[in-house]
Write a protein that holds these residues in place. Structure first.
Motif, mmCIF file in Angstrom:
data_model
loop_
_atom_site.group_PDB
_atom_site.id
_atom_site.type_symbol
_atom_site.label_atom_id
_atom_site.label_comp_id
_atom_site.label_asym_id
_atom_site.label_seq_id
_atom_site.Cartn_x
_atom_site.Cartn_y
_atom_site.Cartn_z
ATOM 1 N N UNK A 197 0.849 -1.185 0.000
ATOM 2 C CA UNK A 197 0.000 0.000 0.000
ATOM 3 C C UNK A 197 0.885 1.236 0.000
ATOM 4 N N UNK A 198 0.617 2.128 -0.899
ATOM 5 C CA UNK A 198 1.325 3.398 -0.910
ATOM 6 C C UNK A 198 0.277 4.491 -0.734
ATOM 7 N N UNK A 199 0.224 5.043 0.506
ATOM 8 C CA UNK A 199 -0.811 6.013 0.826
ATOM 9 C C UNK A 199 -0.554 7.354 0.157
ATOM 10 N N UNK A 200 0.721 7.701 0.026
ATOM 11 C CA UNK A 200 1.071 8.970 -0.618
ATOM 12 C C UNK A 200 1.851 8.648 -1.880
ATOM 13 N N UNK A 201 1.139 8.505 -2.969
ATOM 14 C CA UNK A 201 1.755 7.978 -4.193
ATOM 15 C C UNK A 201 2.896 8.851 -4.684
ATOM 16 N N UNK A 202 2.839 10.146 -4.375
ATOM 17 C CA UNK A 202 3.862 11.044 -4.891
ATOM 18 C C UNK A 202 5.087 11.125 -3.979
ATOM 19 N N UNK A 203 5.027 10.517 -2.800
ATOM 20 C CA UNK A 203 6.117 10.625 -1.844
ATOM 21 C C UNK A 203 7.210 9.616 -2.148
ATOM 22 N N UNK A 204 8.422 10.124 -2.330
ATOM 23 C CA UNK A 204 9.556 9.251 -2.614
ATOM 24 C C UNK A 204 10.337 8.968 -1.338
ATOM 25 N N UNK B 265 10.415 11.603 13.007
ATOM 26 C CA UNK B 265 8.992 11.951 12.948
ATOM 27 C C UNK B 265 8.797 13.455 12.835
ATOM 28 N N UNK B 266 9.591 14.219 13.596
ATOM 29 C CA UNK B 266 9.495 15.680 13.535
ATOM 30 C C UNK B 266 9.859 16.199 12.150
ATOM 31 N N UNK B 267 10.881 15.601 11.547
ATOM 32 C CA UNK B 267 11.307 16.042 10.217
ATOM 33 C C UNK B 267 10.283 15.675 9.150
ATOM 34 N N UNK B 268 9.661 14.499 9.280
ATOM 35 C CA UNK B 268 8.613 14.120 8.322
ATOM 36 C C UNK B 268 7.430 15.066 8.436
ATOM 37 N N UNK B 269 7.053 15.400 9.649
ATOM 38 C CA UNK B 269 5.946 16.352 9.840
ATOM 39 C C UNK B 269 6.274 17.673 9.160
ATOM 40 N N UNK B 270 7.526 18.115 9.311
ATOM 41 C CA UNK B 270 7.942 19.380 8.695
ATOM 42 C C UNK B 270 7.977 19.283 7.180
ATOM 43 N N UNK B 271 8.536 18.203 6.624
ATOM 44 C CA UNK B 271 8.616 18.086 5.159
ATOM 45 C C UNK B 271 7.216 18.016 4.550
ATOM 46 N N UNK C 56 16.655 -2.616 9.857
ATOM 47 C CA UNK C 56 16.408 -1.269 9.345
ATOM 48 C C UNK C 56 15.429 -0.482 10.231
ATOM 49 N N UNK C 57 15.696 -0.358 11.526
ATOM 50 C CA UNK C 57 14.701 0.299 12.394
ATOM 51 C C UNK C 57 14.410 1.750 12.032
ATOM 52 N N UNK C 58 15.443 2.525 11.682
ATOM 53 C CA UNK C 58 15.189 3.932 11.367
ATOM 54 C C UNK C 58 14.537 4.110 10.002
ATOM 55 N N UNK C 59 15.009 3.374 9.009
ATOM 56 C CA UNK C 59 14.421 3.537 7.675
ATOM 57 C C UNK C 59 12.993 2.995 7.655
ATOM 58 N N UNK C 60 12.735 1.914 8.350
ATOM 59 C CA UNK C 60 11.362 1.423 8.447
ATOM 60 C C UNK C 60 10.463 2.448 9.119
ATOM 61 N N UNK C 61 10.967 3.082 10.170
ATOM 62 C CA UNK C 61 10.179 4.122 10.834
ATOM 63 C C UNK C 61 9.934 5.297 9.893
ATOM 64 N N UNK C 62 10.957 5.663 9.140
ATOM 65 C CA UNK C 62 10.798 6.745 8.171
ATOM 66 C C UNK C 62 9.766 6.376 7.125
ATOM 67 N N UNK C 63 9.861 5.170 6.610
ATOM 68 C CA UNK C 63 8.900 4.708 5.604
ATOM 69 C C UNK C 63 7.465 4.785 6.137
ATOM 70 N N UNK C 64 7.261 4.271 7.330
ATOM 71 C CA UNK C 64 5.917 4.281 7.903
ATOM 72 C C UNK C 64 5.444 5.708 8.183
ATOM 73 N N UNK C 65 6.387 6.565 8.609
ATOM 74 C CA UNK C 65 6.020 7.962 8.883
ATOM 75 C C UNK C 65 5.610 8.692 7.609
#
Length: 389
Positions: free
Chosen positions: A14-21, A338-344, A372-381
């Motif tokens: 599932x890709x909720x934000x199709x435009x997000x790379x 999480x803070x950086x994803x919210x900002x981006x 991959x704990x950080x990248x998985x968290x980033x992906x989910x965020x």
């Protein structure tokens, strides 16, 4: 929604934000790290990132693209074979890095650029990559003259034209074209015609890290989201908010910009009893046992340190730090990600880029938090999750 089949199971992605790379770099020199730090293309999780960038190729003395490591072509094949498992994943080959001085002669005239472009397009097609990533550190610096700012634009413009023509000739999907670029405005001003290069690139990964490090005399965070009250003069711009805003103000479309997420931290040796941001420091802490570079620790090396250290949070910059004895570490964790994803998201950016996969706890051996704990968290965020059924 993407549905595809492997030999043993179905995967629904599932890709909720199709435009997000989520663009993830990994390095061909990480194969030389000892024991559990060794990383090759076989360690890439094909469902983790939307794009994976193999780092690095170089420019040869004949102005053609060239391999660096003895086994690059083997690792190219192993990486691109992962697209048989996940056809949605895209791969790019990055060229530049420590050999960026080789760009200088290559961009010097149209003939040299044409030689490179012809070789590069043929090379990435031959090795089944989906595109090319330019990593020149930096036009107008390190022996590069002022005119290289315009020559870099010419290279990108000519690459775009050649890519479109090649796609017409071969009836294949056009290759992707991206660049990894500087974050500091003093470098940006000299290196890039921002509006012009943004027009021809598919996406731009801003290196929003290395703002501070052991080359300075006081502690500072590697990748702060905002400025601190201590930042004066040019240091007011040594933060993510200032860097991205500057790219946008100079004409880069927000949706083409990717925020850089470091999977490493930077260390200082404290030279007094002070431990806060801005404390006096003198040089780096000892190198980590795997990355073996003074002042620079991978996330999996950081996990061991943080488990025994005093951890703090820099409220105004939305990032953590940790101290133990005379060692000060500025790093990123799930909370700062999480803070950086919210900002981006608030800035409507195109997504995130990661430097680099080989610096996360890629096998889940160090942090007791899975692979991959950080990248998985980033992906989910970012709003992306893969579900196995």
């Amino acid at each position: 929604l993407h549905l595809f089949h492997t030999k043993t199971s179905f995967i629904i992605m599932y890709i909720d934000s199709a435009s997000t790379k989520l663009v993830c770099y990994f390095t061909n020199w990480s194969q030389y790290r000892p024991s559990s730090g060794k990383f090759t293309s076989g360690n890439v999780d094909p469902f983790l990132c939307t794009h994976v960038i193999y780092t690095m190729a170089t420019v040869g003395p004949d102005h053609q693209i060239a391999t660096v490591e003895w086994n690059d072509e083997i690792m190219y094949k192993n990486l691109n074979n992962l697209k048989n498992v996940n056809p949605v994943m895209k791969t790019l080959l990055s060229v530049g890095g420590v050999d960026s001085f080789r760009f200088i002669d290559m961009v010097a005239n149209a003939a040299n650029r044409a030689t490179f472009i012809h070789s590069a397009l043929l090379f990435v097609r031959t090795h089944n990559f989906d595109g090319l990533d330019l990593a020149w550190d930096y036009p107008g610096h390190n022996g590069s003259n002022a005119e290289d700012k315009q020559r870099f634009t010419a290279l990108i413009q000519e690459l775009r034209a050649a890519i479109e023509q090649e796609a017409l000739d071969t009836k294949k999907t056009p290759l992707l074209l991206s660049a990894k670029v500087a974050a500091l405005r003093s470098v940006i001003d000299i290196a890039y015609e921002v509006r012009e290069i943004s027009r021809y690139l598919d996406f731009i990964s801003i290196m929003t890290y290395d703002y501070h490090g052991s080359w300075e005399k006081v502690t500072g965070h590697n990748s702060p989201l905002f400025k601190s009250y201590l930042d004066k003069g040019s240091h007011m711009y040594h933060n993510i908010d200032a860097s991205v805003s500057y790219w946008i103000s100079n004409g880069a479309p927000a949706e083409k910009l990717l925020l850089g997420f470091p999977l490493y931290g930077r260390t200082f040796l404290l030279s007094s009893t002070e431990t806060a941001l801005g404390a006096p420091a003198n040089g780096p802490a000892a190198a980590g046992p795997y990355t073996r570079e003074a002042g620079y620790w991978s996330y999996y090396e950081i996990c061991s340190f943080v488990s025994m250290a005093k951890v703090g949070w820099i409220d105004e910059q939305s990032v953590p730090y940790a101290t133990q004895g005379n060692v000060w570490l500025g790093y990123d964790n799930k909370e700062s990600y999480s803070a950086k994803v919210h900002w981006l998201n608030s800035m409507n950016l195109g997504g995130a880029s990661v430097w680099t996969l080989d610096l996360d706890d890629f096998q889940g051996q160090f942090c007791s938090d899975g692979a991959y704990p950080l990248v998985n968290h980033l992906r989910n965020s970012l709003g992306k999750q893969a579900v196995l059924i």
